[in-house]
Each structure stands twice: as C-alpha cells, then as structure tokens.
Design an enzyme around this catalytic site. Structure first.
Site, PDB file in Angstrom:
ATOM      1  N   GLY A 168       4.176  62.562 -24.570  1.00  0.00           N
ATOM      2  CA  GLY A 168       5.500  63.061 -24.935  1.00  0.00           C
ATOM      3  C   GLY A 168       5.751  62.973 -26.432  1.00  0.00           C
TER       4      GLY A 168
ATOM      5  N   HIS B 163      22.242  49.995 -25.712  1.00  0.00           N
ATOM      6  CA  HIS B 163      21.556  51.089 -26.401  1.00  0.00           C
ATOM      7  C   HIS B 163      22.121  52.445 -25.992  1.00  0.00           C
ATOM      8  CE1 HIS B 163      18.448  53.185 -28.574  1.00  0.00           C
ATOM      9  NE2 HIS B 163      17.909  53.693 -27.481  1.00  0.00           N
TER      10      HIS B 163
ATOM     11  N   ARG C 101      18.424  53.106 -37.871  1.00  0.00           N
ATOM     12  CA  ARG C 101      19.480  54.055 -38.240  1.00  0.00           C
ATOM     13  C   ARG C 101      20.557  53.350 -39.052  1.00  0.00           C
ATOM     14  NH1 ARG C 101      19.699  56.924 -32.294  1.00  0.00           N
ATOM     15  NH2 ARG C 101      18.521  58.817 -32.836  1.00  0.00           N
TER      16      ARG C 101
ATOM     17  N   GLY D  66       3.407  57.189 -21.212  1.00  0.00           N
ATOM     18  CA  GLY D  66       4.236  58.312 -21.650  1.00  0.00           C
ATOM     19  C   GLY D  66       3.732  58.826 -22.981  1.00  0.00           C
ATOM     20  N   ALA D  67       2.413  58.676 -23.179  1.00  0.00           N
ATOM     21  CA  ALA D  67       1.817  58.891 -24.503  1.00  0.00           C
ATOM     22  C   ALA D  67       1.684  60.356 -24.903  1.00  0.00           C
ATOM     23  CB  ALA D  67       0.445  58.219 -24.561  1.00  0.00           C
TER      24      ALA D  67
ATOM     25  N   ILE E  72      11.330  51.830 -23.611  1.00  0.00           N
ATOM     26  CA  ILE E  72      11.930  52.802 -24.519  1.00  0.00           C
ATOM     27  C   ILE E  72      12.693  53.859 -23.719  1.00  0.00           C
ATOM     28  CG2 ILE E  72      11.370  54.610 -26.220  1.00  0.00           C
ATOM     29  CD1 ILE E  72       8.677  52.840 -26.599  1.00  0.00           C
TER      30      ILE E  72
END
Length: 311
Positions: free
Chosen positions: A10, A177, A153, A7-8, A117
C-alpha cells in the site's frame, strides 16, 4: 534484528519499506507482506538499493512466512480514507483485517513489538489487545498505536508558524489518533508562546491535518508519505530501544495504566521489553485540560467498539 511490514504494497507500506531499507542497522532483515501479488516485486525493487538490509517479500492470504522470527511488526494493512470519510468509516473493513493479522502474530511471533498504523487506531489497537488476550499472549508493553504522525505534523506546523528550526521543536501529543482525541500540548513547547487564537487554530489544524491531505489529493489517496515517515521514525525508535539505546522516548497510544482511558497516547520510554516506563505528560493549560476531559467519551467509545468487535 528483523522487522516485518504487513500491508507493504500500500501507499504507507511502500513508503515505510523504502525508509526502513535505507535506515535499519546493517545486518537487519526486512520482510514485506501484503495480500497483493505485487509484494515480492516491491521487495525485489527495494533490494537494488545498496544498504546492508536483507529484504524479502511475501504475498497471499497468509502472513506467517513474513512473521517468523520478527522482532518488530508494523501493520499498515487496510483501506485508506477517501474524501467525505472520517477514520471511523474505515472501521467496518479494517477491523477484520487487523483481527486476522494479529491472530497470526499471536501464534508466530508473540514476543514481537507490534505497531498498529491501520485506522481507526483508537479502535484497532483495542482489537489487537483483545485478540492477543484471547490467545493468552497479551503483553501491554509490546503493543503500540502509532500516533507519531500527529507529533511530526505538530513539529512542522509549529516551526512554520513561529519561524523555528523544526529540529528544535519538541512536543507531546496525547489522547488518541483521530479528530478531537488528538491533543498537542502546545503550552509545553519551549521557547515560544502562543496566543489563545493561535492555540485554537493550531490545535484544529493538527487534528484535521489528515483531512487536509485527503482533500488536497482530490480522491487520489490519503496521507501515505508523511505517515510512512512517521511510522519509520517510530519503528526505528522501537529498534533502538531493543538494541539497548538509552533515553528513547516517543508518544504512542498504549495500555499504560492511564487515569483517563484504557488506551491513551502519551510519552513512553522504549527499551528491550518495548515499554520500559510510561512517562507523565506533564502540566497542561486550562485549554488543554478542558480539551482532554471533553475528548474522553469519544475515546472510550472508540475503545469499546474494538473490544465489542472481538467479543
């Protein structure tokens, strides 16, 4: 050491690839895969950065060439959230993408450490586990849902609220998540106390931070850059563990024998076999215990969705 990013091309994948190119140990290999034809070009672009990390890009339907010999596989492929969507709306598209990629991982590099991810993580990790079980290569110590974004975060928002040096803020974030399944254990943060109101508002902000970014980008994307940083931090921790570094601990969504659910985010000690030990997340406040217990039906439902998808 070889790391593959699936997915590199994106938003997350490109940010992650850039960070890995600058942070992986000298002599490492970085391989980029995406269905998009631009992917080899992303690798060429990154190859001009002067670090001793060899990079190659692969495009097309089959990720196999990128996966050969991989020690770590980080999967960010899939569609991103748009305004009005929650992470579960992504399920219909991303479930199939993760299943297809993991089928290739199971054949090509079954011993690799795999970090998922792609959202909804609560569900996509369960999909990955079921696919690997079917292939007869499942090792629960080598599969991770990357929840590091919730951790960074939390660190950032706590430091902002309390005027702390963010480097000094350490926190466990447990559960899952998405939404209510994200539970920052604010009661454990050393050197600060929070009022009940601060706990409630901070917890909510951390849980809804992804939506904050989606709305702020006004239809132009989701949290790609901060997620790229979070994924790099987690990926580098996997690498450091594989290299034998001691005391590498991260929170991750894992099949860790939790009393709460089949998959649960909690701190894990990383090493040469992936998870060396699932660590206890410690004492929690009454607010946290209640939040934990009331999320479990949602979390278990998310997991069941993934299991049923493969079956």
């Amino acid at each position: 050491m070889k790391v593959a990013v699936l997915g590199a091309a994106g938003g997350i994948g490109q940010a992650l690839a850039l960070l890995l190119k600058t942070q992986l140990p000298a002599g490492s290999k970085l391989s980029l895969y995406d269905i998009a034809p631009v992917t080899p070009g992303v690798a060429v672009d990154l190859s001009h950065i002067p670090t001793a990390v060899e990079i190659k890009g692969f495009a097309g339907e089959d990720p196999t060439p990128a996966l050969v010999g991989a020690d770590v596989v980080l999967i960010s492929a899939g569609v991103a959230r748009k305004p009005g969507m929650d992470r579960s709306d992504l399920f219909n598209i991303n479930a199939g993408i993760v299943r297809n990629l993991i089928e290739k991982v199971a054949v090509t590099c079954p011993k690799a450490l795999v970090g998922i991810i792609t959202n909804p993580v609560n569900t996509t990790v369960a999909i990955a586990a079921e696919v690997m079980k079917k292939a007869g290569v499942y090792d629960k110590n080598r599969l991770f849902g990357v929840t590091t974004l919730d951790v960074i975060r939390s660190e950032t928002f706590i430091a902002e609220l309390k005027g702390l040096n963010v480097a000094d803020v350490k926190i466990n974030v447990i559960g899952g998540h998405s939404g209510v399944t994200i539970l920052p254990l604010l009661s454990q943060v050393e050197g600060v106390t929070f009022s009940d109101e601060e706990v409630a508002s901070l917890t909510k902000r951390i849980q809804n931070a992804g939506t904050e970014v989606v709305e702020a980008k006004a239809g132009g994307g989701s949290a790609t850059l901060s997620m790229g940083q979070a994924a790099c931090r987690f990926g580098m921790s996997l690498v450091r563990g594989l290299q034998g570094e001691a005391n590498v601990v991260e929170c991750a969504y894992v099949d860790g024998g939790s009393e709460h659910a089949e998959f649960f985010a909690q701190p894990v000690l990383l090493g040469k076999n992936g998870i060396e030990k699932v660590l206890p997340y410690g004492e929690v406040s009454a607010f946290e215990a209640n939040a934990r217990d009331s999320m479990l039906d949602t979390l278990k439902g998310d997991i069941k969705l993934g299991v049923d998808f493969v079956k």
